[in-house]
Design a protein around this motif. Structure first.
Motif: not given
Length: 963
Positions: A391-392, A439-440, A512-514, A640-641
């Motif tokens: 989880q991000v 979400a991507s 970009d945290v993801k 998952e963000s």
């Protein structure tokens, strides 16, 4: 004689003009032809007198039950072997015999002159004839030959394949072929080798000459893979791909193509469907990924997909349909029953009560699970699989972007509700796609927003991803991403909203945290442990794929990264896989790689950069790695963000799914490895995630959570129903074949080594390749019949043995040397029909018989080699376990005392048991046909030390301990 056929030497004859002819038959020993006519030297069996008799005075002396040997006239091909006379008739002035050739599985009417009388196994056994001084060894080799031939015909396990079939695959093939019915749904877990099982069935059917015309219908992206698998793994190189390797202009030309692979989405089109229906009937039609054939019940009627209609049409053009799918029941029982209707339409009325008679499934569904399958030594194959959610957390820039996106989406949904139905649907579609893109990845969302703004501004400078023809639902994400949006604004001020969102994306992409979590939290630890570790990375969207590839190339170099997506053809995908498994390290795939691409040989790490909104795809993604041949524990990481617009919906859905999976795993006593890749996949198939999200427009997370809870509960109930259903399906049981005479490669070793010695040759273990190869010193008689083989030939049985620059022969059931040795050992003159042997601990008798079953039209459907063993007066046992071990070792004749310890009633008792066995294994599809004796032996009590029997065997044992 009344015709020109000359009787064979050894034929039984009688005098036409003698009243007691039947009581005094004679045997033809010689034929003489002169200017005065033809005559024969005949020895009369009762008087032992020898006379020369004109052929005109001789008639057939054979009777029902006689054992005979076929002796063809010159130019009429090889002999058909031994048989039993079952009936006699006179037709057209000639007498003919109906001879049953048990080992060939044929009954033929033929002229009596083409046979000679022989002493068959039962005849010899009843009279105490136990053969010559090497009878036990020849009995062993003859029995081995028959056992190898029948095991290979019933399982395909010893043919020239580039695979070693696993026990569960052999069991499945044996069960289906032995059922007398080829209409089966093979529902093995992902990665258990359904293609291999289908290939084994096809090879076995063709070997039996039961299936000449075969049509294989598969998803479009798998046609080439099926063709290559059949060619490389099974040597079936005559399958052609419809529309690629050939096309049909005139439907009459279909008769030219007997082995065809076709795309189901191509065949379902009207033009192609009409053409395929004009083809000659097929002996077998195979549907891969059969869950794509959908029929939904709507009240009292049905809603059929085009693929289902295709299957319905083909059902009328074949007697046999074989379906393959890992997910036959996805929570919709009406769809599952629809597949069963296609398989067995004659049982449709019985299926209406499938809830009450689920045992019906045991007649049409075969399901193997990963947790149950083993290798040949009984070791469980799969090393396990673990999924982890990463989880991000969001940073301020991402939070602000999500707020802006939520406001834009709400405006769009409001406009959709206010517009007409068609316009509203179009706007709603775009809004849903943007939510999924967000979400991507931020990058993919930004590209879509740029294209949308360019559309509003009528700009032609923006890059537009090429349009895809969506023939495959794996490409749904790429299809959605590529669609052009309407040119009119959805609501006032939309262009300004888009500019603000694009600017927000640019800012968020700076940190970009993801992507940072992907690189630092997943890749960094993995590569720290192993810098050369290969990773498979999945995303639904081409934009995200480009983004990931760019970042990986930036960090590791372009030569390390390969991609697979829906815009690539089959050859391009194959090249990407080849590069990844060679010098590459990262393979970034869209859903185009979610089926049919197998990467288990080089990779066991998977990252889901985004989670598919149809969670069923998780099972397919993980199945690319978690399949047979995987030597490591498979690890899957799901990103998952937490700050995504649908956090409350998506996160809760997966949370509930994992909990249900854990609950059901407890009920079913399954291992952790099945949770996501199997159970979650089955459960999630019921959930229409997009429907839930559509209902959630403007609703609170609490209300959406309740909706998900309801759907999850229905999924739980559906999964329990499915579990109960498949409880009645046939599955692999390690001990189900324990009472059959099973053969393995070690028995082929033993047969070849023993036959070479029996024919006067020699077997030497290879000094250069110890434990891997032999050197066969071939006798002259073998080399004369097999030109091209050296006097001393290097041979191997192991499929992995491939020394560079060394000439050798790889022996299997299709090799010409093995075929020659089989023919020699099965020849009547090889002997071994009876013998005194040492088997088990007590005196008794052993008989080998071939049993046959046929269908109602008289077609042979099943044949089995069965061993019958009796100790003293005890009940007869089938296929004693010690026989398998007996066949592996060279044998000497047992002491003659064994002959007197056996009851003379064994043959009669054994035939009674055979008749009962024929009845026990008969079904509506299998009717008893007959049987024939192969060999019979009298067994002596085993000596205290088995080494006494192998004293000479040790000196000439051909098989290394390493083998």
């Amino acid at each position: 004689m009344t015709n020109n056929l000359l009787p064979a030497l050894g034929a039984w004859v009688v005098l036409r003009d003698t009243m007691d002819a039947e009581r005094n038959p004679g045997v033809v020993h010689k034929i003489m032809i002169s200017n005065h006519g033809a005559s024969a030297t005949v020895q009369w069996l009762r008087t032992k007198q020898v006379d020369v008799v004109s052929l005109d005075r001789l008639a057939c002396g054979f009777a029902r039950g006689h054992d005979v040997l076929h002796d063809p006239s010159p130019g009429y091909g090889p002999p058909l072997g031994t048989g039993v006379v079952r009936a006699i008739r006179d037709i057209g002035g000639q007498r003919q015999l109906l001879v049953e050739f048990a080992s060939r599985g044929e009954r033929l009417w033929m002229p009596w002159q083409r046979f000679r009388f022989i002493k068959g196994p039962a005849f010899r056994f009843k009279r105490g004839d136990v053969g010559g001084p090497d009878a036990a060894e020849r009995f062993r080799l003859r029995t081995l030959a028959h056992a190898l031939v029948f095991w290979n015909e019933n399982t395909g396990a010893l043919s020239r394949f580039d695979i070693d079939p696993l026990p569960h695959q052999i069991h499945l093939v044996h069960h289906i072929l032995a059922s007398g019915n080829l209409n089966w749904l093979v529902a093995d877990d992902v990665g258990l080798g359904k293609t291999i099982e289908a290939g084994l069935i096809v090879a076995a059917l063709r070997q039996r000459s039961l299936a000449s015309r075969i049509l294989i219908v598969v998803p479009a992206g798998l046609t080439r893979q099926w063709q290559e698998d059949l060619k490389l793994k099974f040597g079936l190189d005559d399958f052609l791909i419809y529309g690629t390797d050939f096309s049909v202009g005139d439907t009459a030309h279909w008769k030219l193509y007997d082995r065809v692979i076709a795309s189901m989405d191509q065949l379902k089109a009207v033009a192609h469907l009409g053409s395929i229906m004009e083809a000659e009937p097929w002996d077998l039609v195979i549907f891969d990924e059969a869950h794509r054939l959908t029929r939904k019940q709507k009240g009292q009627s049905y809603e059929k997909s085009d693929r289902f209609r295709l299957a319905e049409h083909l059902r009328h053009r074949t007697r046999n349909i074989l379906m393959l799918t890992a997910t036959p029941h996805q929570g919709r029982q009406d769809q599952f029953v629809a597949l069963l209707h296609l398989l067995r339409p004659e049982l449709a009325s019985d299926m209406e009560g499938i809830d009450f008679d689920q045992s019906l499934l045991s007649r049409m569904v075969f399901r193997n699970r990963k947790a149950d399958v083993t290798d040949a030594e009984g070791n469980f194959i799969f090393k396990g699989q673990t999924s982890r959610m990463i989880q991000v957390d969001a940073n301020p820039e991402l939070t602000e972007l999500e707020d802006q996106l939520a406001a834009y989406l709400e405006e769009g949904y409001r406009a959709a509700r206010a517009s007409g139905s068609s316009t509203g649907r179009a706007i709603g579609f775009v809004m849903t796609v943007y939510r999924k893109l967000a979400a991507s990845s931020i990058y993919t969302l930004m590209q879509a927003l740029i294209r949308r703004l360019a559309r509003l501004e009528a700009s032609s400078s923006a890059k537009v991803i090429e349009q895809l023809e969506i023939q495959d639902d794996r490409f749904q994400g790429e299809f959605e991403e590529a669609q052009e949006t309407p040119s009119a604004a959805f609501f006032d001020g939309e262009a300004d909203r888009l500019r603000l969102l694009i600017r927000g994306c640019e800012v968020a992409l700076l940190d970009d945290v993801k992507m940072s979590a992907f690189l630092s939290c997943i890749l960094a630890p993995i590569l720290s442990a192993n810098p050369n570790e290969k990773l498979l990375i999945f995303t639904e969207y081409r934009g995200t794929q480009d983004y990931i590839r760019h970042k990986l190339e930036e960090n590791f170099g372009p030569h390390k990264v390969s991609v697979i997506n829906g815009g690539m053809d089959v050859e391009e995908r194959i090249e990407s896989i080849r590069h990844f498994e060679g010098n590459g390290q990262f393979l970034v795939s869209t859903e185009a790689g979610g089926e049919g691409i197998n990467l288990q040989r080089r990779c066991h790490m998977l990252v889901n950069f985004d989670l598919p909104w149809n969670p069923m795809r998780l099972a397919q993604r993980i199945g690319r790695l978690y399949r047979y041949g995987q030597q490591n524990h498979v690890s899957a990481f799901n990103l998952e963000s937490l700050a995504s617009a649908d956090e409350g919906v998506v996160a809760k859905m997966y949370e509930r799914l994992e909990q249900v999976a854990r609950d059901l795993a407890t009920v079913e006593e399954m291992t952790r490895e099945t949770l996501i890749s199997d159970i979650v996949g089955e459960l999630a198939g019921l959930l229409d995630v997009e429907e839930i999200l559509e209902e959630a427009r403007g609703a609170t997370v609490k209300r959406t959570s309740e909706r998900i809870d309801e759907a999850i509960e229905r999924a739980r109930q559906a999964s329990e129903v499915q579990r109960d259903l498949f409880h009645h399906a046939v599955s692999y049981q390690a001990d189900e074949l324990k009472d059959t005479l099973q053969m393995g490669i070690e028995h082929l070793h033993a047969f070849v080594g023993g036959m070479i010695y029996a024919l006067g040759g020699e077997v030497k273990p290879s000094q250069r390749f110890p434990g891997m190869a032999w050197r066969l010193v071939l006798p002259a008689s073998v080399r004369e019949n097999l030109p091209g083989l050296d006097a001393e030939t290097l041979v191997a049985f192991d499929r992995t043995f491939a020394p560079e620059g060394v000439r050798f022969e790889r022996l299997d059931m299709d090799h010409r040397l093995v075929k020659y040795l089989l023919a020699r050992s099965l020849d009547y003159d090889f002997e071994g029909l009876t013998a005194p042997i040492a088997l088990g601990e007590h005196a008794g008798a052993l008989g080998l018989s071939i049993l046959h079953w046929q269908d109602e039209r008289g077609r042979r459907m099943r044949s089995e080699l069965t061993a019958l063993h009796q100790v003293g007066g005890a009940d007869i046992q089938l296929n004693p376990r010690e026989l398998s071990e007996f066949l592996l070792e060279p044998q000497e004749n047992a002491p003659s005392g064994a002959v007197q310890s056996v009851s003379g009633d064994f043959v009669q008792a054994a035939e009674t048991r055979i008749d009962r066995l024929l009845a026990e294994r008969s079904t509506g599809a299998l009717l008893p046909e007959g049987y024939g004796w192969i060999s019979l032996a009298r067994c002596e009590q085993a000596p205290e030390s088995a080494s006494q029997l192998a004293s000479t065997a040790e000196a000439k044992e051909p098989i290394d301990a390493d083998q």
